[in-house]
Write a protein that holds these residues in place. Structure first.
Motif, PDB file in Angstrom:
ATOM      1  N   TRP A   9       8.889 -78.777  37.967  1.00 43.33           N
ATOM      2  CA  TRP A   9       9.108 -78.125  39.242  1.00 43.33           C
ATOM      3  C   TRP A   9       8.034 -77.988  40.018  1.00 43.33           C
ATOM      4  N   GLN A  10       6.741 -77.858  39.615  1.00 43.07           N
ATOM      5  CA  GLN A  10       5.524 -77.803  40.225  1.00 43.07           C
ATOM      6  C   GLN A  10       5.037 -79.230  40.658  1.00 43.07           C
ATOM      7  N   ILE A  11       5.429 -80.016  39.560  1.00 42.29           N
ATOM      8  CA  ILE A  11       5.100 -81.471  40.057  1.00 42.29           C
ATOM      9  C   ILE A  11       5.675 -82.162  41.221  1.00 42.29           C
ATOM     10  N   ALA A  12       7.118 -81.667  40.881  1.00 44.81           N
ATOM     11  CA  ALA A  12       8.212 -81.983  42.211  1.00 44.81           C
ATOM     12  C   ALA A  12       7.681 -81.580  43.383  1.00 44.81           C
ATOM     13  N   ALA A  47      -4.679 -84.382  45.923  1.00 37.02           N
ATOM     14  CA  ALA A  47      -5.461 -83.573  44.835  1.00 37.02           C
ATOM     15  C   ALA A  47      -5.027 -82.945  43.572  1.00 37.02           C
ATOM     16  N   PRO A  48      -3.782 -82.203  44.003  1.00 32.40           N
ATOM     17  CA  PRO A  48      -3.347 -81.859  42.725  1.00 32.40           C
ATOM     18  C   PRO A  48      -2.754 -82.753  41.842  1.00 32.40           C
ATOM     19  N   LEU A  49      -2.124 -83.703  42.293  1.00 33.70           N
ATOM     20  CA  LEU A  49      -1.654 -84.844  41.453  1.00 33.70           C
ATOM     21  C   LEU A  49      -2.474 -85.348  40.314  1.00 33.70           C
ATOM     22  N   LEU A  50      -3.612 -85.219  40.420  1.00 32.46           N
ATOM     23  CA  LEU A  50      -4.732 -85.712  39.881  1.00 32.46           C
ATOM     24  C   LEU A  50      -5.144 -84.979  38.562  1.00 32.46           C
ATOM     25  N   VAL A  51      -4.521 -83.691  38.417  1.00 36.10           N
ATOM     26  CA  VAL A  51      -5.059 -82.746  37.364  1.00 36.10           C
ATOM     27  C   VAL A  51      -3.562 -82.057  36.802  1.00 36.10           C
ATOM     28  N   ARG A  53      -2.133 -82.412  33.741  1.00 38.97           N
ATOM     29  CA  ARG A  53      -2.072 -82.127  32.523  1.00 38.97           C
ATOM     30  C   ARG A  53      -2.647 -80.747  32.163  1.00 38.97           C
ATOM     31  N   ARG A  54      -3.551 -80.386  33.226  1.00 42.84           N
ATOM     32  CA  ARG A  54      -4.058 -78.644  33.064  1.00 42.84           C
ATOM     33  C   ARG A  54      -3.358 -77.819  34.261  1.00 42.84           C
ATOM     34  N   ARG A  55      -2.566 -77.062  33.734  1.00 41.34           N
ATOM     35  CA  ARG A  55      -1.720 -76.198  34.680  1.00 41.34           C
ATOM     36  C   ARG A  55      -2.827 -75.323  35.336  1.00 41.34           C
ATOM     37  N   GLU A  56      -3.607 -74.404  34.857  1.00 41.86           N
ATOM     38  CA  GLU A  56      -4.282 -73.525  35.574  1.00 41.86           C
ATOM     39  C   GLU A  56      -5.313 -74.204  36.845  1.00 41.86           C
ATOM     40  N   GLU A  57      -5.864 -75.272  36.292  1.00 37.72           N
ATOM     41  CA  GLU A  57      -6.826 -76.102  37.369  1.00 37.72           C
ATOM     42  C   GLU A  57      -5.780 -76.600  38.357  1.00 37.72           C
ATOM     43  N   PHE A  58      -4.487 -77.178  38.037  1.00 40.46           N
ATOM     44  CA  PHE A  58      -3.370 -77.587  39.079  1.00 40.46           C
ATOM     45  C   PHE A  58      -3.108 -76.682  39.894  1.00 40.46           C
ATOM     46  N   VAL A  59      -2.796 -75.248  39.355  1.00 43.56           N
ATOM     47  CA  VAL A  59      -2.626 -74.033  40.336  1.00 43.56           C
ATOM     48  C   VAL A  59      -3.888 -73.801  41.360  1.00 43.56           C
ATOM     49  N   ALA A  94       4.433 -74.519  45.078  1.00 42.72           N
ATOM     50  CA  ALA A  94       3.950 -75.145  43.672  1.00 42.72           C
ATOM     51  C   ALA A  94       3.095 -74.505  42.911  1.00 42.72           C
ATOM     52  N   ALA A  95       2.383 -73.625  43.294  1.00 45.08           N
ATOM     53  CA  ALA A  95       1.331 -72.716  42.561  1.00 45.08           C
ATOM     54  C   ALA A  95       2.208 -71.930  41.797  1.00 45.08           C
ATOM     55  N   GLY A  96       3.354 -71.394  42.364  1.00 44.32           N
ATOM     56  CA  GLY A  96       3.862 -70.240  41.778  1.00 44.32           C
ATOM     57  C   GLY A  96       5.205 -70.799  41.068  1.00 44.32           C
ATOM     58  N   ALA A  97       5.540 -71.992  40.829  1.00 44.76           N
ATOM     59  CA  ALA A  97       6.937 -72.233  40.499  1.00 44.76           C
ATOM     60  C   ALA A  97       6.921 -73.038  39.065  1.00 44.76           C
ATOM     61  N   ASP A  98       6.609 -71.968  38.310  1.00 45.99           N
ATOM     62  CA  ASP A  98       6.332 -72.253  36.839  1.00 45.99           C
ATOM     63  C   ASP A  98       7.193 -71.336  36.030  1.00 45.99           C
ATOM     64  N   PRO A  99       8.613 -71.804  35.643  1.00 44.36           N
ATOM     65  CA  PRO A  99       9.433 -71.093  35.009  1.00 44.36           C
ATOM     66  C   PRO A  99       8.962 -70.502  33.641  1.00 44.36           C
ATOM     67  N   ARG A 100       7.956 -71.151  33.285  1.00 41.53           N
ATOM     68  CA  ARG A 100       7.748 -70.807  31.732  1.00 41.53           C
ATOM     69  C   ARG A 100       6.801 -69.206  32.094  1.00 41.53           C
TER      70      ARG A 100
END
Length: 136
Positions: A9-12, A47-51, A53-59, A94-100
């Protein structure tokens, strides 16, 4: 130790934030200054699409790029950068849309983001089609 990936969801939402600026970029093809401004202000939206694989850095990057885009919206409004507002909001979502992490909040943010993404892509595309293509 593998870092946790960003959720789908964050990626989308991050992808839709970048796609939302593309119709406006088509408007700048005829004017070099407008094209320069949009490349300068709109390119960091990817830029967020480059990271992924690392959720914290993505956020962190989502929040940083969205904050920078809000800066451009406020201080560059005479240059037409106000069109970055939907993309900035999508990156904040996108920063907050992590259902986990927070399932209910993520569903809400994902739903709002999906509606905003649809409006931010379809609306400008129809407007630009009418201005550039149908008027000829």
């Amino acid at each position: 130790m593998d870092a946790e990936r960003a959720h789908g969801w964050q990626i989308a939402l991050a992808v839709s934030a970048f796609v939302a600026i593309l119709p406006w970029l088509a408007m700048g093809v005829e004017n070099t200054f407008v094209l320069f401004v949009f490349v300068l202000c709109g390119l960091p939206l990817a830029a967020p699409l480059l990271v992924l694989r690392r959720r914290e850095e993505f956020v962190r990057i989502c929040i940083g790029v969205a904050s920078t885009s809000i800066f451009w919206v406020v201080f560059g409004c005479m240059l037409g950068t106000v069109v970055l507002l939907p993309s900035a909001v999508l990156l904040f979502l996108a920063a907050g849309a992590d259902p986990r992490r927070r399932p209910v909040k993520a569903r809400f943010l994902g739903g709002v983001g999906a509606l905003l993404a649809a409006a931010a892509v379809i609306g400008p595309t129809m407007l630009i089609w009418e201005v550039l293509v149908a008027s000829e």
